[in-house]
Write a protein that holds these residues in place. Sequence first.
Motif, PDB file in Angstrom:
ATOM      1  N   ILE A 203       0.861  -1.188   0.000  1.00 20.91           N
ATOM      2  CA  ILE A 203       0.000   0.000   0.000  1.00 20.91           C
ATOM      3  C   ILE A 203       0.892   1.231   0.000  1.00 20.91           C
ATOM      4  N   THR A 204       0.663   2.131  -0.964  1.00 18.10           N
ATOM      5  CA  THR A 204       1.519   3.308  -1.072  1.00 18.10           C
ATOM      6  C   THR A 204       0.744   4.481  -1.643  1.00 18.10           C
ATOM      7  N   PRO A 205       1.053   5.693  -1.221  1.00 18.33           N
ATOM      8  CA  PRO A 205       0.434   6.860  -1.856  1.00 18.33           C
ATOM      9  C   PRO A 205       0.964   7.010  -3.274  1.00 18.33           C
ATOM     10  N   SER A 206       0.105   7.506  -4.154  1.00 17.54           N
ATOM     11  CA  SER A 206       0.490   7.686  -5.552  1.00 17.54           C
ATOM     12  C   SER A 206      -0.067   9.012  -6.055  1.00 17.54           C
ATOM     13  N   GLY A 207       0.487  10.098  -5.526  1.00 14.87           N
ATOM     14  CA  GLY A 207      -0.004  11.418  -5.874  1.00 14.87           C
ATOM     15  C   GLY A 207      -0.882  11.986  -4.785  1.00 14.87           C
ATOM     16  N   PRO A 208      -1.367  13.193  -4.983  1.00  8.87           N
ATOM     17  CA  PRO A 208      -2.100  13.881  -3.913  1.00  8.87           C
ATOM     18  C   PRO A 208      -3.449  13.266  -3.571  1.00  8.87           C
ATOM     19  N   ASN A 209      -4.055  12.533  -4.516  1.00  8.24           N
ATOM     20  CA  ASN A 209      -5.428  12.060  -4.292  1.00  8.24           C
ATOM     21  C   ASN A 209      -5.619  10.578  -4.542  1.00  8.24           C
ATOM     22  N   GLN A 210      -4.558   9.824  -4.786  1.00 12.89           N
ATOM     23  CA  GLN A 210      -4.708   8.417  -5.119  1.00 12.89           C
ATOM     24  C   GLN A 210      -3.763   7.545  -4.297  1.00 12.89           C
ATOM     25  N   SER A 211      -4.142   6.287  -4.171  1.00 10.70           N
ATOM     26  CA  SER A 211      -3.304   5.273  -3.525  1.00 10.70           C
ATOM     27  C   SER A 211      -3.147   4.094  -4.463  1.00 10.70           C
ATOM     28  N   TYR A 212      -1.951   3.541  -4.479  1.00 12.34           N
ATOM     29  CA  TYR A 212      -1.643   2.365  -5.288  1.00 12.34           C
ATOM     30  C   TYR A 212      -1.550   1.170  -4.354  1.00 12.34           C
ATOM     31  N   VAL A 213      -2.261   0.103  -4.697  1.00 12.56           N
ATOM     32  CA  VAL A 213      -2.255  -1.107  -3.883  1.00 12.56           C
ATOM     33  C   VAL A 213      -1.991  -2.304  -4.781  1.00 12.56           C
ATOM     34  N   TYR A 214      -1.089  -3.188  -4.342  1.00  8.66           N
ATOM     35  CA  TYR A 214      -0.914  -4.457  -5.045  1.00  8.66           C
ATOM     36  C   TYR A 214      -1.134  -5.597  -4.057  1.00  8.66           C
ATOM     37  N   VAL A 215      -1.764  -6.641  -4.543  1.00 11.29           N
ATOM     38  CA  VAL A 215      -2.133  -7.801  -3.738  1.00 11.29           C
ATOM     39  C   VAL A 215      -1.518  -9.019  -4.414  1.00 11.29           C
ATOM     40  N   VAL A 216      -0.701  -9.768  -3.680  1.00 11.86           N
ATOM     41  CA  VAL A 216       0.099 -10.849  -4.263  1.00 11.86           C
ATOM     42  C   VAL A 216      -0.208 -12.158  -3.561  1.00 11.86           C
ATOM     43  N   MET A 217      -0.360 -13.216  -4.379  1.00 10.34           N
ATOM     44  CA  MET A 217      -0.668 -14.518  -3.800  1.00 10.34           C
ATOM     45  C   MET A 217      -0.162 -15.629  -4.727  1.00 10.34           C
ATOM     46  N   PRO A 218       0.041 -16.852  -4.223  1.00 11.88           N
ATOM     47  CA  PRO A 218       0.388 -17.968  -5.105  1.00 11.88           C
ATOM     48  C   PRO A 218      -0.735 -18.238  -6.094  1.00 11.88           C
ATOM     49  N   ARG A 219      -0.382 -18.744  -7.252  1.00 14.10           N
ATOM     50  CA  ARG A 219      -1.376 -19.020  -8.288  1.00 14.10           C
ATOM     51  C   ARG A 219      -2.450 -19.996  -7.789  1.00 14.10           C
ATOM     52  N   GLY A 220      -2.078 -20.905  -6.910  1.00 15.55           N
ATOM     53  CA  GLY A 220      -3.036 -21.897  -6.431  1.00 15.55           C
ATOM     54  C   GLY A 220      -3.957 -21.413  -5.331  1.00 15.55           C
ATOM     55  N   ASP A 221      -3.818 -20.161  -4.912  1.00  9.79           N
ATOM     56  CA  ASP A 221      -4.659 -19.600  -3.849  1.00  9.79           C
ATOM     57  C   ASP A 221      -5.960 -19.094  -4.468  1.00  9.79           C
ATOM     58  N   ALA A 222      -6.929 -19.981  -4.648  1.00 10.16           N
ATOM     59  CA  ALA A 222      -8.164 -19.635  -5.351  1.00 10.16           C
ATOM     60  C   ALA A 222      -8.951 -18.519  -4.663  1.00 10.16           C
ATOM     61  N   PRO A 223      -9.154 -18.566  -3.329  1.00  6.32           N
ATOM     62  CA  PRO A 223      -9.876 -17.452  -2.689  1.00  6.32           C
ATOM     63  C   PRO A 223      -9.121 -16.130  -2.826  1.00  6.32           C
ATOM     64  N   GLY A 224      -7.793 -16.177  -2.730  1.00  7.81           N
ATOM     65  CA  GLY A 224      -7.005 -14.958  -2.842  1.00  7.81           C
ATOM     66  C   GLY A 224      -7.036 -14.365  -4.235  1.00  7.81           C
ATOM     67  N   ALA A 225      -7.146 -15.225  -5.244  1.00  6.96           N
ATOM     68  CA  ALA A 225      -7.127 -14.767  -6.631  1.00  6.96           C
ATOM     69  C   ALA A 225      -8.492 -14.320  -7.127  1.00  6.96           C
ATOM     70  N   ARG A 226      -9.518 -14.498  -6.321  1.00  9.57           N
ATOM     71  CA  ARG A 226     -10.870 -14.180  -6.761  1.00  9.57           C
ATOM     72  C   ARG A 226     -11.052 -12.673  -6.937  1.00  9.57           C
ATOM     73  N   LEU A 227     -11.691 -12.289  -8.019  1.00  5.69           N
ATOM     74  CA  LEU A 227     -12.044 -10.898  -8.268  1.00  5.69           C
ATOM     75  C   LEU A 227     -13.522 -10.795  -8.565  1.00  5.69           C
ATOM     76  N   PRO A 228     -14.237  -9.790  -8.051  1.00  4.42           N
ATOM     77  CA  PRO A 228     -13.728  -8.748  -7.147  1.00  4.42           C
ATOM     78  C   PRO A 228     -13.103  -9.352  -5.899  1.00  4.42           C
ATOM     79  N   LEU A 229     -12.262  -8.588  -5.251  1.00  6.96           N
ATOM     80  CA  LEU A 229     -11.500  -9.086  -4.117  1.00  6.96           C
ATOM     81  C   LEU A 229     -12.413  -9.652  -3.040  1.00  6.96           C
ATOM     82  N   ASP A 230     -12.043 -10.842  -2.553  1.00  5.01           N
ATOM     83  CA  ASP A 230     -12.813 -11.556  -1.534  1.00  5.01           C
ATOM     84  C   ASP A 230     -12.457 -10.970  -0.162  1.00  5.01           C
TER      85      ASP A 230
END
Length: 382
Positions: A203-230
């Motif tokens: 989680i990191t700020p990305s300019g005055p009004n936005q935040s950048y977030v990345y979510v990382v998981m193993p390929r086999g993590d089915a609940p973690g890979a679900r979109l929209p985010l579980d």
Amino acid sequence: MTTTQRHAEIAGGGIGGLGLGMMLAADGWTVRVHERSPEIREVGAGLYIKNNSLRVLEQYGVVEELEPHGTWLKHRRVRNAEGRVINEHETVGHRRCLVTPRQALVDVLASRARAYGVEVVTGSHIAGIEAGGALIDAAGKRYAADLVVAADGARSRLRNALGIKGSFRELDTLIDRFLVDTRSFTQDDATTEHWSGRRRIGITPSGPNQSYVYVVMPRGDAPGARLPLDVASWNASHPFLKAEFDILSQAPSTQYPYALVKVDRWSEGKAAIVGDCAHGLPPTLGQGAGLTLMNSYALMRMVQGRADIPAALREWEKTVRFISDSTQRWAVRYDWFSRQWPSSLSLLKPLVVGAFQHSKYLTEKLRMADRGLDLTPIGFAA
């Protein structure tokens, strides 16, 4: 030394193609950049612009234009699932970092490239490349040049057309990227990684009004890979981030596997490959754009005033490639550590993360690219 103006044709209107085009044009070349899409667009969310790329971009006025769209980080920290800080350092000196939306960097590069005289052609599908110095579009039109460059990404077809032996491999890690219109959870100018088991959230700020977030998981993590985010699944592994997950579950995202590109060389005759086409790597060290811009700058410096372009390209690779190769190796190791660390040894994980900060050897390996061309005879211009 050559006295006639030289010309370059570049396939790919992303960070590598626009960046190199800008640098060559500033050095007196005529340049045409071909982008197959109808407009200059960057896929992704936020972007870490680290010291090596900052040293390059500062020379062309890019950083000054980017600053209103980005955030200068003051700290980087890692927290465990309980919220305890297990690693922290200041982002100063060669660790400095500006975070911006990816599109902001591409837009500024395109603007600066055009200001230096680069012709940027959208909707131009380059289907072939010749080591003798030419790009060929899908209609068969040939664009001859003193230097031709493939900057068409990790799955590059032009790289293969040159006969450069290489491989593209997807790794067993998935990443979701979000750019959300809030600073509610990034009020301080710091980037934080949250570790829990084999999952990571940055989680990191990305300019005055936005935040950048990345979510990382193993390929086999089915609940973690679900979109929209579980939300329930992620809140179970990171209980202190419920408010953030509620926002992310409503936000658009992109999901990609980590990938790795290995090639036997970076050039053939008057043709070169740059960016992910040459050294695609996992984003664990935040050096995808950094290596691309640094190596593009080194290429420009190597061909300055050189009549023998093939020899200059060979010397370019020989001089700088060790940085990219080492960064690739350590990016893959970092990915393995975060994804495959045995659950039975979970109590030792914080100790190893702490070693990343306190071990001089590990720090030098993980941060080699941050120092970049200062490790080579090329260096950065003052």
